[in-house]
Motif scaffolding. Structure first.
Motif, PDB file in Angstrom:
ATOM      1  N   LEU A  98      32.276  49.510  23.595  1.00 39.99           N
ATOM      2  CA  LEU A  98      33.058  49.094  22.436  1.00 39.99           C
ATOM      3  C   LEU A  98      32.123  48.842  21.263  1.00 39.99           C
ATOM      4  CD1 LEU A  98      35.503  46.591  24.171  1.00 39.99           C
ATOM      5  CD2 LEU A  98      35.811  49.046  23.768  1.00 39.99           C
ATOM      6  N   PRO A  99      32.357  49.482  20.117  1.00 41.32           N
ATOM      7  CA  PRO A  99      31.492  49.237  18.951  1.00 41.32           C
ATOM      8  C   PRO A  99      31.469  47.763  18.587  1.00 41.32           C
ATOM      9  CG  PRO A  99      32.877  51.168  18.583  1.00 41.32           C
ATOM     10  CD  PRO A  99      33.378  50.509  19.844  1.00 41.32           C
ATOM     11  N   ALA A 100      30.257  47.212  18.459  1.00 41.85           N
ATOM     12  CA  ALA A 100      30.112  45.795  18.115  1.00 41.85           C
ATOM     13  C   ALA A 100      28.744  45.575  17.492  1.00 41.85           C
ATOM     14  CB  ALA A 100      30.272  44.920  19.353  1.00 41.85           C
ATOM     15  N   ILE A 101      28.683  44.650  16.541  1.00 39.84           N
ATOM     16  CA  ILE A 101      27.435  44.266  15.887  1.00 39.84           C
ATOM     17  C   ILE A 101      27.089  42.852  16.322  1.00 39.84           C
ATOM     18  CG2 ILE A 101      26.299  43.873  13.666  1.00 39.84           C
ATOM     19  CD1 ILE A 101      28.110  45.957  12.456  1.00 39.84           C
ATOM     20  N   GLN A 102      25.808  42.617  16.598  1.00 42.80           N
ATOM     21  CA  GLN A 102      25.322  41.346  17.111  1.00 42.80           C
ATOM     22  C   GLN A 102      25.955  41.010  18.453  1.00 42.80           C
ATOM     23  OE1 GLN A 102      22.781  39.928  15.750  1.00 42.80           O
ATOM     24  NE2 GLN A 102      22.786  41.301  13.990  1.00 42.80           N
ATOM     25  N   ALA A 103      26.366  42.035  19.173  1.00 37.52           N
ATOM     26  CA  ALA A 103      26.944  41.840  20.502  1.00 37.52           C
ATOM     27  C   ALA A 103      26.967  43.189  21.206  1.00 37.52           C
ATOM     28  CB  ALA A 103      28.367  41.275  20.401  1.00 37.52           C
ATOM     29  N   ALA A 104      27.194  43.148  22.497  1.00 36.02           N
ATOM     30  CA  ALA A 104      27.318  44.377  23.274  1.00 36.02           C
ATOM     31  C   ALA A 104      28.468  44.189  24.252  1.00 36.02           C
ATOM     32  CB  ALA A 104      26.026  44.687  24.011  1.00 36.02           C
ATOM     33  N   LYS A 105      29.466  45.063  24.150  1.00 39.86           N
ATOM     34  CA  LYS A 105      30.655  44.919  24.982  1.00 39.86           C
ATOM     35  C   LYS A 105      31.026  46.253  25.617  1.00 39.86           C
ATOM     36  CE  LYS A 105      32.668  41.162  22.233  1.00 39.86           C
ATOM     37  NZ  LYS A 105      33.860  40.713  21.469  1.00 39.86           N
ATOM     38  N   LEU A 106      31.473  46.167  26.881  1.00 38.00           N
ATOM     39  CA  LEU A 106      31.995  47.310  27.596  1.00 38.00           C
ATOM     40  C   LEU A 106      33.380  46.952  28.112  1.00 38.00           C
ATOM     41  CD1 LEU A 106      28.718  47.152  28.239  1.00 38.00           C
ATOM     42  CD2 LEU A 106      29.246  49.096  29.699  1.00 38.00           C
ATOM     43  N   ARG A 107      34.204  47.977  28.270  1.00 43.19           N
ATOM     44  CA  ARG A 107      35.532  47.778  28.854  1.00 43.19           C
ATOM     45  C   ARG A 107      35.653  48.686  30.064  1.00 43.19           C
ATOM     46  NH1 ARG A 107      39.808  49.001  24.683  1.00 43.19           N
ATOM     47  NH2 ARG A 107      38.931  51.089  24.961  1.00 43.19           N
ATOM     48  N   CYS A 108      36.124  48.119  31.166  1.00 43.46           N
ATOM     49  CA  CYS A 108      36.312  48.877  32.401  1.00 43.46           C
ATOM     50  C   CYS A 108      37.788  48.820  32.790  1.00 43.46           C
ATOM     51  CB  CYS A 108      35.441  48.296  33.513  1.00 43.46           C
ATOM     52  SG  CYS A 108      35.604  49.138  35.101  1.00 43.46           S
ATOM     53  N   VAL A 109      38.397  49.981  32.980  1.00 43.74           N
ATOM     54  CA  VAL A 109      39.816  50.069  33.332  1.00 43.74           C
ATOM     55  C   VAL A 109      39.949  50.832  34.655  1.00 43.74           C
ATOM     56  CG1 VAL A 109      42.094  50.919  32.661  1.00 43.74           C
ATOM     57  CG2 VAL A 109      40.532  50.008  30.925  1.00 43.74           C
ATOM     58  N   ILE A 110      40.722  50.280  35.569  1.00 48.78           N
ATOM     59  CA  ILE A 110      40.971  50.921  36.864  1.00 48.78           C
ATOM     60  C   ILE A 110      42.480  51.098  37.022  1.00 48.78           C
ATOM     61  CG2 ILE A 110      40.602  50.809  39.354  1.00 48.78           C
ATOM     62  CD1 ILE A 110      38.376  48.808  38.851  1.00 48.78           C
ATOM     63  N   VAL A 111      42.892  52.314  37.317  1.00 46.58           N
ATOM     64  CA  VAL A 111      44.310  52.614  37.539  1.00 46.58           C
ATOM     65  C   VAL A 111      44.451  53.239  38.915  1.00 46.58           C
ATOM     66  CG1 VAL A 111      46.319  53.905  36.740  1.00 46.58           C
ATOM     67  CG2 VAL A 111      44.695  52.983  35.072  1.00 46.58           C
ATOM     68  N   GLY A 112      45.315  52.669  39.738  1.00 40.93           N
ATOM     69  CA  GLY A 112      45.420  53.202  41.090  1.00 40.93           C
ATOM     70  C   GLY A 112      46.605  52.657  41.855  1.00 40.93           C
ATOM     71  N   GLU A 113      46.497  52.702  43.184  1.00 39.71           N
ATOM     72  CA  GLU A 113      47.603  52.331  44.061  1.00 39.71           C
ATOM     73  C   GLU A 113      47.067  51.703  45.345  1.00 39.71           C
ATOM     74  OE1 GLU A 113      51.710  54.556  45.274  1.00 39.71           O
ATOM     75  OE2 GLU A 113      49.865  55.507  46.016  1.00 39.71           O
ATOM     76  N   VAL A 114      47.821  50.727  45.856  1.00 40.97           N
ATOM     77  CA  VAL A 114      47.543  50.123  47.152  1.00 40.97           C
ATOM     78  C   VAL A 114      48.736  50.399  48.060  1.00 40.97           C
ATOM     79  CG1 VAL A 114      47.018  48.004  48.413  1.00 40.97           C
ATOM     80  CG2 VAL A 114      46.192  48.286  46.070  1.00 40.97           C
ATOM     81  N   VAL A 115      48.478  50.992  49.219  1.00 43.27           N
ATOM     82  CA  VAL A 115      49.534  51.269  50.200  1.00 43.27           C
ATOM     83  C   VAL A 115      49.228  50.460  51.452  1.00 43.27           C
ATOM     84  CG1 VAL A 115      50.728  52.997  51.569  1.00 43.27           C
ATOM     85  CG2 VAL A 115      49.878  53.586  49.286  1.00 43.27           C
ATOM     86  N   SER A 116      50.122  49.538  51.797  1.00 41.12           N
ATOM     87  CA  SER A 116      49.919  48.705  52.986  1.00 41.12           C
ATOM     88  C   SER A 116      51.034  48.950  53.993  1.00 41.12           C
ATOM     89  CB  SER A 116      49.866  47.220  52.606  1.00 41.12           C
ATOM     90  OG  SER A 116      51.089  46.808  52.016  1.00 41.12           O
ATOM     91  N   THR A 117      50.643  49.026  55.243  1.00 40.81           N
ATOM     92  CA  THR A 117      51.589  49.195  56.343  1.00 40.81           C
ATOM     93  C   THR A 117      51.425  48.000  57.271  1.00 40.81           C
ATOM     94  OG1 THR A 117      51.361  51.599  56.190  1.00 40.81           O
ATOM     95  CG2 THR A 117      52.349  50.713  58.200  1.00 40.81           C
ATOM     96  N   THR A 118      52.524  47.266  57.497  1.00 36.18           N
ATOM     97  CA  THR A 118      52.423  46.015  58.261  1.00 36.18           C
ATOM     98  C   THR A 118      53.492  45.923  59.344  1.00 36.18           C
ATOM     99  OG1 THR A 118      53.814  44.856  56.648  1.00 36.18           O
ATOM    100  CG2 THR A 118      51.430  44.764  56.316  1.00 36.18           C
ATOM    101  N   ARG A 119      53.200  45.043  60.292  1.00 38.52           N
ATOM    102  CA  ARG A 119      54.134  44.686  61.368  1.00 38.52           C
ATOM    103  C   ARG A 119      54.303  43.175  61.315  1.00 38.52           C
ATOM    104  NH1 ARG A 119      53.748  42.729  66.634  1.00 38.52           N
ATOM    105  NH2 ARG A 119      55.337  43.507  68.117  1.00 38.52           N
ATOM    106  N   GLY A 120      55.534  42.735  61.012  1.00 43.29           N
ATOM    107  CA  GLY A 120      55.798  41.318  60.858  1.00 43.29           C
ATOM    108  C   GLY A 120      56.657  40.761  61.970  1.00 43.29           C
ATOM    109  N   VAL A 121      56.409  39.478  62.330  1.00 38.07           N
ATOM    110  CA  VAL A 121      57.146  38.814  63.402  1.00 38.07           C
ATOM    111  C   VAL A 121      57.786  37.554  62.855  1.00 38.07           C
ATOM    112  CG1 VAL A 121      56.986  37.709  65.659  1.00 38.07           C
ATOM    113  CG2 VAL A 121      55.581  39.724  65.150  1.00 38.07           C
ATOM    114  N   ASN A 122      59.082  37.403  63.101  1.00 39.04           N
ATOM    115  CA  ASN A 122      59.822  36.205  62.713  1.00 39.04           C
ATOM    116  C   ASN A 122      60.772  35.872  63.852  1.00 39.04           C
ATOM    117  OD1 ASN A 122      61.332  34.167  61.567  1.00 39.04           O
ATOM    118  ND2 ASN A 122      61.498  35.177  59.568  1.00 39.04           N
ATOM    119  N   GLY A 123      60.319  34.945  64.746  1.00 38.80           N
ATOM    120  CA  GLY A 123      61.100  34.670  65.941  1.00 38.80           C
ATOM    121  C   GLY A 123      61.125  35.892  66.845  1.00 38.80           C
TER     122      GLY A 123
END
Length: 296
Positions: A98-123
Motif C-alpha cells: 500500500l503506498p504510504a509515506i513515513q510508513a510501510a504497509k501491506l495488505r493480505c487477502v485470503i478467499v477460500g472455503e472450509v468443508v467439514s464433515t462431522t458425526r454428532g451424538v445427542n443421546g
C-alpha cells in the motif's frame, strides 16, 4: 590545488568531467550511477541520505501469496449435539503493498472455503452433517524498519449446513422413533445450528490463519534482516530511518539529522524490478554521484 583554473578549465569542470568510479555488485556489474544536476547543487539544505535500500514487492509478496491449505480435526458442540470429524480448508492468498509515506504497509487477502464433515451424538441419535463455509480474510501488515508484523486477521463468511444422515443407537421400533424425532428437531433448529456452526468455524479459521501468516512473516523477516543489516554498519549517532512504500517496492533510507547542501540525488524510479538495490554516495565524489548495488 588553489588555482581557479587549470589549462583553461575550472576545477569544478574538471571534477564533473571525471568518470564515476566503477561499482560492482555480486554479479559483477554496476546497475547505475546518477550525476548531480546544477539545480540539485544549488538546492536548499536538506537531510543527507547516507544510504537507501529498495526492496522489490516480489520479494515480500511471493512467499506470502502461497495458497493456504490445511486439513484439521473438528470437535464442536452445537445445540447439545457433540460432533467430531474433519475439516479441509483452502484459500487463494493475494498481497499488496500500500503506498504510504513515513510508513510501510501491506495488505493480505485470503478467499477460500472450509468443508467439514462431522458425526454428532445427542443421546441415542447420531447425526451426520456437512458444512461448507465460504470466507474472506484480510490482514494488515506493517513494517517498523526492522520486521514485518501482522495485526489479527479479520474473517467474514457464511455457512451452508446439510444433514446427510440420521441414525440411532437403539434397535427396531425405538430406533425408528429416535430417527424421526431427531430429523424433525434438526430441521426445526437448522437455521440456528447453521449460524452457530459458521461462528465456530470462522473463529477457528481466524486462529489458524494468524498462525500461518506469522510463520510466513518470520521467513520473510529473515530475508529482510539479511539485506537491511548493511544499514547497521553505516549507522551513526545522528542517523535515523525513513520508510515508505509504493505499489512496487519498500524503500528504507538511512538519513542524517544534520542538514547537508551536498546531498546526492537518487533516482525516484527503481533500476531493477527484481533486485534489492543499495544506493550509496561514491567517494570521493559523494556530492556528484551515487551508485546502486544489487543485493539479491
Amino acid at each position: 590545488l588553489t588555482a581557479n583554473s587549470v589549462g583553461g578549465a575550472t576545477w569544478q569542470q574538471m571534477v564533473e568531467q571525471l568518470p564515476a568510479p566503477p561499482l560492482s555488485n555480486i554479479r559483477g556489474q554496476a546497475l547505475a550511477t546518477t550525476p548531480r544536476t546544477d539545480a540539485a547543487t544549488h538546492a536548499p539544505e536538506r537531510q543527507a541520505t547516507l544510504a537507501r535500500i529498495r526492496i522489490p514487492a516480489a520479494m515480500l509478496l511471493e512467499p506470502l501469496e502461497q495458497d493456504f491449505a490445511q486439513v484439521t480435526r473438528v470437535q464442536r458442540t452445537v445445540l447439545g449435539t457433540h460432533s467430531c470429524g474433519q475439516a479441509v480448508s483452502h484459500g487463494a492468498v493475494h498481497g499488496d503493498l500500500l503506498p504510504a509515506i513515513q510508513a510501510a504497509k501491506l495488505r493480505c487477502v485470503i478467499v477460500g472455503e472450509v468443508v467439514s464433515t462431522t458425526r454428532g451424538v445427542n443421546g441415542p441419535a447420531v447425526i451426520h452433517s456437512q458444512a461448507r463455509t465460504q470466507y474472506r480474510a484480510q490482514a494488515e501488515i506493517t513494517f517498523d524498519g526492522r520486521s514485518l508484523t501482522a495485526k489479527p486477521v479479520t474473517v467474514w463468511g457464511r455457512t451452508c449446513l446439510a444433514i446427510t444422515k440420521v441414525e440411532s443407537t437403539l434397535p427396531r421400533l425405538r430406533g425408528r422413533l429416535v430417527r424421526r424425532v431427531a430429523t424433525r428437531r434438526a430441521q426445526a433448529s437448522h437455521r440456528q445450528a447453521q449460524a452457530i456452526t459458521c461462528q465456530i468455524t470462522l473463529k477457528d479459521l481466524q486462529q489458524r490463519i494468524d498462525e500461518e501468516l506469522n510463520k510466513r512473516l518470520d521467513r520473510i523477516n529473515q530475508r529482510l534482516n539479511q539485506r537491511l543489516s548493511v544499514l547497521e554498519l553505516l549507522k551513526r549517532a545522528d542517523a535515523e530511518l525513513a520508510i515508505q512504500t509504493t505499489a512496487d517496492m519498500l524503500q528504507v533510507d538511512l538519513t542524517s539529522t544534520e542538514p547537508s547542501e551536498n546531498n546526492p540525488l537518487i533516482p525516484e524510479v527503481s533500476s531493477s524490478a527484481d533486485s534489492v538495490e543499495l544506493w550509496l554516495p561514491i567517494p570521493p565524489l559523494a556530492d556528484t554521484a551515487v551508485g546502486a548495488l544489487a543485493l539479491s
